[in-house]
Design an enzyme around this catalytic site. Structure first.
Site, PDB file in Angstrom:
ATOM      1  N   CYS A   1      63.091  53.968  22.695  1.00  0.00           N
ATOM      2  CA  CYS A   1      63.200  54.943  23.797  1.00  0.00           C
ATOM      3  C   CYS A   1      64.355  54.625  24.744  1.00  0.00           C
ATOM      4  CB  CYS A   1      61.906  54.969  24.582  1.00  0.00           C
ATOM      5  SG  CYS A   1      60.450  55.101  23.543  1.00  0.00           S
TER       6      CYS A   1
ATOM      7  N   HIS B   1      61.469  64.312  24.493  1.00  0.00           N
ATOM      8  CA  HIS B   1      61.893  62.917  24.359  1.00  0.00           C
ATOM      9  C   HIS B   1      62.452  62.620  22.973  1.00  0.00           C
ATOM     10  CE1 HIS B   1      62.179  58.698  24.792  1.00  0.00           C
ATOM     11  NE2 HIS B   1      60.954  58.349  24.476  1.00  0.00           N
TER      12      HIS B   1
END
Lengths: 165, 395
Positions: B88, B341
């Site tokens: 991430c 995301h």
């Protein structure tokens, strides 16, 4: 001749989509962990030089970089700190709900906490403070090439289950 | 400290969502948006490429990705051409590395581009890619490759230790969706009510659907250059990358470093290091992009980054402190919640929003914003990455 280009269609195993570790001694230097698990023991390594307990088990001590390690037993019982039941978006092959707990292995344990799936457990029954214990189960074996010969590598893994009251 | 300063010169992103496009199609769209943002920059000015992507090796069956991306973008890198993967935080990490390359004099103008193609060809496989995103042999077999279980446990612990309420998690989502409503590039353009949030499908109690960010295809690109080059290539005020920190104290969840799951000492340490290195304190930050992969994660990040007291994230958000006019407007472009995301692209999207805020051209503009911060967590909350940006160079 057509090339399928998809080994799955030829019945070939590919570890990239395998949930479980490759445990075989020909692949993995900490295979003793899995051998012990098969005997119902939950173990890890401890450094003989500095005494540091390491989880997961390793081949060197991350504290003093000694490679003289020994196997020790971890507690097989713990208490639930928090429990979660996942209803959606679980990996294929898992049944819903997936129940997971953050478990306290006790003040004396060299490893204080562990995250584990809780199986053999009816939904909505497990609560904070409940006792759980290690449970070992078979997981699918896989083919493995060792010097041109293919063997079938058997595997086990662990979770926790409620201790019957 | 003497030497060169690194600046973010411009940036752009493609439309994020469920896209009928490959990762490298989206890279091209984002790179075009990025160069259209800075008319002075052409591919020939770019001497370095960092490509941020976590899942491209599995979802798109392409490793050694940087040369593929460079070729499609017409780049001929002479200083660096590499892929960066910190899940991430891949995008933010690439930005920190680009800063280092520029400040060291190795590179002059670096494109940092991130991309993920998640929705292909079958959705189930995402869950089996996520088993590779945390510690595969020790945590994945417990069913937590997909992260909601871990963050639901975290939410329960935060509720137990600090009295945080489910409604307060919901406020995070409502505020971030409100910001994202005006961002046409994000995954969603809708607004939520508290009833939407509280009545949403349960994913893993106490987290419902709107407590979780979606899975998203997308790409984003920025140009990082030396201050000298930045002034040559663009008339806009330079935005300096002051510095940051990346902290990793463990990988397997059993080695969690906190007192309990609502206590994040690795983020506190990252914040301490980032603030120390940049001479910035939390009170100096005008606008922040914090990693709202889950509503609970934003609450705890606001605490550990020093924007409110430990344990008070719930009431802090409830009182509107992350809205425009509050003490720390956060996720002003919609965050992960509303934008989605695509792992490698997220930190780059955050950087674009901070750059626009600091240049006074954001959609949800924070008045006179001079200092901005981005934050990402990666894995089963095993690593924290912070980047601090300013209109002024380091003193």
């Amino acid at each position: 001749m057509a090339v399928s280009g998809i080994p799955f269609l030829e019945g070939r195993y590919s570890p990239t989509l395998d949930l479980w570790p490759i445990e075989a001694k020909e692949f993995n230097r900490i295979h003793t962990f899995y051998d012990s698990l098969r005997e119902g023991r939950f173990t890890t390594t401890r450094c003989k030089q500095c005494g540091r307990v390491l989880y997961p088990p390793r081949v060197i001590c991350p504290e003093c970089y000694s490679d003289e390690l020994e196997w020790i037993e971890l507690p097989k019982r713990g208490k639930v700190i928090a429990v979660v039941e996942k209803l959606g978006g679980v990996p294929i092959c898992f049944e819903v709900p997936v129940i997971d707990a953050w478990i306290d292995l006790g003040e004396g344990s060299p490893l204080r906490h562990i995250l584990s799936r809780v199986i053999n457990c009816p939904p909505q029954s497990l609560k904070e403070g409940d006792e759980v214990q290690l449970v070992v189960f078979d997981v699918p074996s896989h083919p493995m090439e060792i010097r041109r010969e293919t063997i079938i590598a058997e595997r086990v893994f662990f979770a926790f289950e409620p201790v019957k009251k | 400290m003497a030497g060169r300063n690194a600046c973010i010169v411009g940036g752009g992103m493609c439309k994020w969502g469920v896209r009928e496009a490959s990762y490298v199609d989206m890279v091209q769209e984002a790179a075009k948006e990025c160069l259209d943002d800075i008319p002075g920059v052409k591919p020939k000015h770019i001497d370095g490429l960092l490509f941020a992507s976590a899942f491209v090796g599995r979802r798109s069956v392409q490793i050694n990705t940087a040369p593929v991306v460079a070729e499609r973008l017409g780049l001929k890198p002479t200083s660096i051409c590499a892929r960066v993967d910190v899940l991430c935080a891949s995008g933010s990490t690439a930005i920190l590395l680009a800063r280092g390359l520029v400040e060291s004099g190795m590179s002059d103008v670096v494109m940092v581009v991130g991309s993920e193609k998640i929705y292909t060809p079958e959705r189930w496989q995402v869950q089996y890619d996520e088993i590779a995103a945390i510690d595969h042999d020790w945590d994945s077999p417990q069913g937590i490759g997909p992260p909601p279980i871990w963050f639901a446990l975290t939410a329960k612990e935060h509720m137990k230790h600090y009295g945080t309420k489910k409604e307060q998690f919901g406020t995070v989502s409502i505020i971030n969706y409100d910001y994202g409503f005006t961002n046409p590039k994000g995954h969603f353009q809708r607004q939520l009510t508290i009833d939407d949030v509280l009545n949403a499908a349960e994913i893993a109690a106490p987290l419902g659907l709107y407590d979780c960010c979606p899975l998203t295809d997308g790409s984003a690109a920025v140009i990082i250059a030396s201050e000298e080059k930045a002034r040559e290539l663009s008339d806009r005020p330079p935005v300096y990358i002051l510095g940051g920190a990346q902290v990793s104290l463990h990988s397997v969840t059993a080695n969690w470093p906190g007192e309990h799951l609502g206590d994040w000492p690795h983020l506190r340490l990252a914040a301490e290091k980032a603030y120390q290195r940049t001479g910035i304190g939390p009170e100096d930050v005008d606008v922040a992009q914090v990693h709202d992969c889950f509503s609970i994660s934003e609450l705890i990040e606001l605490e550990e980054l020093g924007f409110c007291k430990k344990g008070e994230g719930g009431p802090f958000v409830e009182s509107g402190q992350t809205k425009i006019g509050g003490s720390i407007p956060a996720n002003t472009d919609g965050g992960l919640m509303s934008c989605g995301h695509p792992f490698g692209a997220t930190g780059i999207r955050q950087a674009i929003e901070i750059m626009r805020q600091l240049q006074g051209r954001a959609t949800n503009q924070v008045k006179d914003a001079a200092v901005g911060l981005t934050h990402n967590l990666s894995g089963a909350n095993a690593e924290h990455t912070i980047v601090i940006y300013s209109r002024e160079p380091r003193k």
